[in-house]
Motif scaffolding. Structure first.
Motif, mmCIF file in Angstrom:
data_model
loop_
_atom_site.group_PDB
_atom_site.id
_atom_site.type_symbol
_atom_site.label_atom_id
_atom_site.label_comp_id
_atom_site.label_asym_id
_atom_site.label_seq_id
_atom_site.Cartn_x
_atom_site.Cartn_y
_atom_site.Cartn_z
ATOM 1 N N THR A 419 15.197 29.952 -30.289
ATOM 2 C CA THR A 419 14.332 31.053 -30.738
ATOM 3 C C THR A 419 15.143 32.140 -31.430
ATOM 4 O O THR A 419 14.693 32.726 -32.424
ATOM 5 N N ALA A 420 16.346 32.418 -30.931
ATOM 6 C CA ALA A 420 17.210 33.422 -31.565
ATOM 7 C C ALA A 420 17.605 32.996 -32.977
ATOM 8 O O ALA A 420 17.588 33.810 -33.914
ATOM 9 N N LYS A 421 17.936 31.724 -33.144
ATOM 10 C CA LYS A 421 18.277 31.213 -34.472
ATOM 11 C C LYS A 421 17.060 31.278 -35.396
ATOM 12 O O LYS A 421 17.177 31.594 -36.588
ATOM 13 N N LEU A 422 15.911 30.988 -34.822
ATOM 14 C CA LEU A 422 14.668 31.043 -35.599
ATOM 15 C C LEU A 422 14.355 32.474 -36.036
ATOM 16 O O LEU A 422 13.978 32.720 -37.192
ATOM 17 N N LEU A 423 14.539 33.438 -35.136
ATOM 18 C CA LEU A 423 14.238 34.834 -35.444
ATOM 19 C C LEU A 423 15.148 35.377 -36.549
ATOM 20 O O LEU A 423 14.703 36.182 -37.378
ATOM 21 N N SER A 424 16.407 34.930 -36.578
ATOM 22 C CA SER A 424 17.312 35.400 -37.630
ATOM 23 C C SER A 424 16.793 35.002 -39.007
ATOM 24 O O SER A 424 16.856 35.787 -39.963
ATOM 25 N N GLY A 425 16.241 33.793 -39.120
ATOM 26 C CA GLY A 425 15.667 33.341 -40.392
ATOM 27 C C GLY A 425 14.392 34.090 -40.738
ATOM 28 O O GLY A 425 14.170 34.448 -41.900
ATOM 29 N N ILE A 426 13.545 34.337 -39.733
ATOM 30 C CA ILE A 426 12.285 35.055 -39.970
ATOM 31 C C ILE A 426 12.557 36.492 -40.407
ATOM 32 O O ILE A 426 11.917 37.009 -41.335
ATOM 33 N N ILE A 427 13.531 37.137 -39.768
ATOM 34 C CA ILE A 427 13.867 38.522 -40.114
ATOM 35 C C ILE A 427 14.345 38.617 -41.554
ATOM 36 O O ILE A 427 13.885 39.474 -42.326
ATOM 37 N N MET A 428 15.263 37.733 -41.962
ATOM 38 C CA MET A 428 15.786 37.791 -43.325
ATOM 39 C C MET A 428 14.729 37.378 -44.346
ATOM 40 O O MET A 428 14.679 37.914 -45.454
ATOM 41 N N GLY A 429 13.847 36.441 -43.969
ATOM 42 C CA GLY A 429 12.751 36.062 -44.861
ATOM 43 C C GLY A 429 11.785 37.217 -45.082
ATOM 44 O O GLY A 429 11.303 37.442 -46.197
ATOM 45 N N THR A 430 11.535 37.969 -44.017
ATOM 46 C CA THR A 430 10.652 39.141 -44.126
ATOM 47 C C THR A 430 11.284 40.215 -45.006
ATOM 48 O O THR A 430 10.607 40.840 -45.833
ATOM 49 N N ILE A 431 12.595 40.422 -44.843
ATOM 50 C CA ILE A 431 13.305 41.400 -45.683
ATOM 51 C C ILE A 431 13.226 40.996 -47.151
ATOM 52 O O ILE A 431 13.024 41.845 -48.032
ATOM 53 N N SER A 432 13.357 39.699 -47.419
ATOM 54 C CA SER A 432 13.266 39.208 -48.798
ATOM 55 C C SER A 432 11.906 39.541 -49.405
ATOM 56 O O SER A 432 11.815 40.002 -50.554
ATOM 57 N N VAL A 433 10.838 39.312 -48.643
ATOM 58 C CA VAL A 433 9.483 39.607 -49.132
ATOM 59 C C VAL A 433 9.295 41.110 -49.338
ATOM 60 O O VAL A 433 8.696 41.544 -50.335
ATOM 61 N N ILE A 434 9.822 41.917 -48.417
ATOM 62 C CA ILE A 434 9.698 43.382 -48.551
ATOM 63 C C ILE A 434 10.397 43.859 -49.824
ATOM 64 O O ILE A 434 9.865 44.717 -50.547
ATOM 65 N N ILE A 435 11.561 43.316 -50.113
ATOM 66 C CA ILE A 435 12.286 43.701 -51.340
ATOM 67 C C ILE A 435 11.501 43.288 -52.577
ATOM 68 O O ILE A 435 11.429 44.030 -53.569
ATOM 69 N N MET A 436 10.894 42.109 -52.531
ATOM 70 C CA MET A 436 10.057 41.663 -53.644
ATOM 71 C C MET A 436 8.863 42.603 -53.844
ATOM 72 O O MET A 436 8.500 42.931 -54.973
ATOM 73 N N ILE A 437 8.285 43.051 -52.739
ATOM 74 C CA ILE A 437 7.144 43.986 -52.819
ATOM 75 C C ILE A 437 7.586 45.301 -53.462
ATOM 76 O O ILE A 437 6.896 45.848 -54.330
ATOM 77 N N LEU A 438 8.752 45.810 -53.049
ATOM 78 C CA LEU A 438 9.261 47.059 -53.623
ATOM 79 C C LEU A 438 9.520 46.906 -55.118
ATOM 80 O O LEU A 438 9.228 47.816 -55.908
ATOM 81 N N ALA A 439 10.069 45.747 -55.521
ATOM 82 C CA ALA A 439 10.301 45.494 -56.945
ATOM 83 C C ALA A 439 8.978 45.458 -57.711
ATOM 84 O O ALA A 439 8.871 45.997 -58.822
ATOM 85 N N ALA A 440 7.952 44.839 -57.104
ATOM 86 C CA ALA A 440 6.629 44.782 -57.747
ATOM 87 C C ALA A 440 6.016 46.169 -57.875
ATOM 88 O O ALA A 440 5.374 46.490 -58.879
ATOM 89 N N VAL A 441 6.218 47.005 -56.842
ATOM 90 C CA VAL A 441 5.696 48.382 -56.889
ATOM 91 C C VAL A 441 6.321 49.151 -58.051
ATOM 92 O O VAL A 441 5.650 49.899 -58.770
#
Length: 554
Positions: A419-441
């Motif tokens: 689960t810890a290994k899984l969460l590390s991927g989910i956290i970085m994937g979420t950060i990637s999407v947030i950065i994409m959203i900021l770029a779109a804004v």
């Protein structure tokens, strides 16, 4: 030369071969290769179909050579850009460096052998991107044997120049950043500088190409026929004009001259690369495995803060993220990828300002409430793809390598570790999407409520790709490696996860667009469906996956 050949053979063999594995692992590996071939087959067929259709259209105005010009330029830029990462990993970040330096090899021999290994994997890239183009063009143009001979030579020579340029760039940077007590930080900094230099160079070359496209001149070129558009298409990367002419005019003296000219330029580039390597390579690689540590006496209050009790899941997740950020190879291949997509979005805005104006004009279209259903669907599709590109969960087990046995002695359950290994991927994937959203804004100026909608609808896709990645790595862990590069860059689990992410994202996007008439119902239903799938995959991961983890042996 004999020592270079011997070292190259050893490095290629150490890359791992399914024929040298036991029967059970060999069958799994061959099955994985078969799945990979099936996954890429539709993509290759689409490429072939597109090239054939484009040839038929351009043949009517006698501009069919444009296909070769654009294709060769694209492949060169692709190899150059991703060569920045791969050559940096192979030339500098491998653990085998420590074993090679004491041996009686010249810098040019070690550099040449490692460069050849990197070049070998670029040929695999060409098999997908360039080979279909060369074959389809040859068949469509009824080319003779000379064309296919030239194509074979160009197939072998084309990756050398872009990969050499990226390697020279890395050598120059690493010769100055591999100093002092903070080598790991400087190696990461050097990789980031190299990446942005590559992006800047690409932007500059594309601007030159765009600025040279005067509408009147372009119209004259089109009406002139005789492949006159080649001049416009071949300004994207050095040397591509020579390659294209060697292929198009293969049966004439002009083609022969261009063929010899390209081979000569490539030879000169190799010689310059070897000469520069003799001067710079050891400066950047000696002592590269050394690192620094802080020595500071802590006060009682500071010590109390450091030993605050935390949950094992929290501690293991932080450990995973710290390793990803602190290890240069993992940072360059797993972390940095999450920050690259906004940069890719911004490149067209810098090279073609009129495109930025058109993007901003779409803001009125996006403000329409009826478009919200498509936004939800596309966000879900994009998140599935984006989360599959970083390779964090699809290499989570492989990155343990020979130290996997340590996980067996930790006082935490396998479920918590996974689960810890899984969460590390989910956290970085979420950060990637947030950065994409900021770029779109910034680019499109979307309504304030839309970023929240995009983020919420993206989470099921991020979790899905992360779960798929870790399930793949639990079934096919690559634990036998002598440097971190092979754990992440030469790990086909990453490619399988990426292909499945592409297929899943494309399918969701297709349904969201095709069924747009049914409004938000379809998009929300897709999100709910993926939430259910995520729950099922998670249960499989923490039960069956924990059993697989327990049975893993090096």
């Amino acid at each position: 030369m004999s020592r270079y050949i011997a070292l190259t053979k050893v490095l290629l063999k150490n890359g791992g071969s399914p024929l040298r594995q036991d029967k059970k692992k060999r069958n799994k590996t061959l099955a994985m290769w078969g799945l990979l071939a099936l996954a890429f087959a539709p993509t290759i067929l689409l490429i072939i179909q597109f090239i054939g259709s484009a040839y038929d259209v351009l043949l009517k105005i006698n501009q069919q050579g444009l296909i070769l010009g654009l294709g060769v330029s694209f492949v060169s830029i692709f190899i150059f850009f991703f060569g920045i990462f791969y050559s940096l990993n192979v030339l500098y970040f491998g653990n085998d460096i420590e074993n090679l330096l004491p041996l009686p090899f010249k810098p040019s021999e070690i550099l040449g052998a490692k460069f050849t290994v990197a070049l070998f994997y670029e040929y695999l890239t060409e098999l997908i991107l360039l080979l279909p183009l060369l074959i389809v063009y040859g068949i469509k143009s009824d080319a003779g044997i000379v064309y296919y001979l030239n194509s074979a030579i160009i197939f072998l020579l084309l990756p050398i120049m872009p990969l050499t340029i990226s390697s020279v760039l890395n050598m120059i940077l690493m010769s100055f950043t591999n100093i002092g007590r903070h080598r790991d930080k400087l190696k990461i900094l050097g990789g980031i500088i190299a990446m942005f230099f590559a992006i800047g160079l690409n932007i500059g070359m594309q601007r030159i190409g765009v600025s040279s496209r005067d509408p009147e001149k372009m119209l004259q070129m089109i009406t002139a026929g005789n492949n006159s558009l080649l001049e416009a298409s071949n300004k994207m990367f050095p040397g591509t004009a020579i390659v294209t002419k060697a292929l198009i005019y293969n049966s004439s003296l002009q083609g022969l001259v261009n063929m010899f000219l390209f081979a000569g330029i490539t030879l000169v580039v190799i010689l310059l690369f070897v000469m520069l390597g003799e001067k710079l390579y050891f400066r950047g690689v000696v002592g590269i495995s050394e690192t620094s540590s802080k020595r500071r006496e802590l006060s009682s209050k500071e010590l109390a803060k450091q030993i605050v009790k935390k949950t094992s899941l929290n501690a293991l997740t932080k450990k995973e993220l710290r390793l990803l950020f602190r290890t240069p190879v993992y940072f360059m291949n797993c972390i940095l990828m999450n920050f690259l997509w906004p940069v890719f979005m911004l490149i067209p805005a810098f090279t073609q300002p009129e495109m930025l104006v058109e993007l901003r004009n779409t803001s009125e279209f996006i403000k329409d409430p009826s478009i919200i259903s498509m936004v939800i669907g596309i966000s879900l599709a994009a998140s599935i793809f984006l989360a599959s590109t970083n390779g964090i969960t699809s290499t989570a087990i492989s990155r343990e390598g020979q130290n996997i046995f340590i996980s067996k002695y930790l006082p935490t359950s396998y479920k918590t570790q996974i689960t810890a290994k899984l969460l590390s991927g989910i956290i970085m994937g979420t950060i990637s999407v947030i950065i994409m959203i900021l770029a779109a804004v910034l680019l499109i100026r979307i309504p304030l409520y839309l970023p929240f909608v995009v983020l919420v609808s993206s989470l099921p896709g991020i979790i899905f790709s992360s779960l798929v990645g870790i399930l793949i790595d639990l079934n096919f862990p690559k634990l036998t490696w002598d440097n971190e590069v092979k754990a992440v860059k030469q790990n086909f689990n990453v490619i399988i996860n990426l292909v499945l992410g592409m297929i899943g994202g494309a399918l969701v996007a297709f349904l969201a667009i095709r069924l747009q008439e049914y409004g938000v119902t379809v998009s929300i239903s897709l999100c709910i469906l993926f939430v259910i799938i995520d729950y099922i995959l998670y249960q499989i991961t923490v039960t069956k996956g924990a059993e697989l983890f327990a049975n893993i042996e090096v």
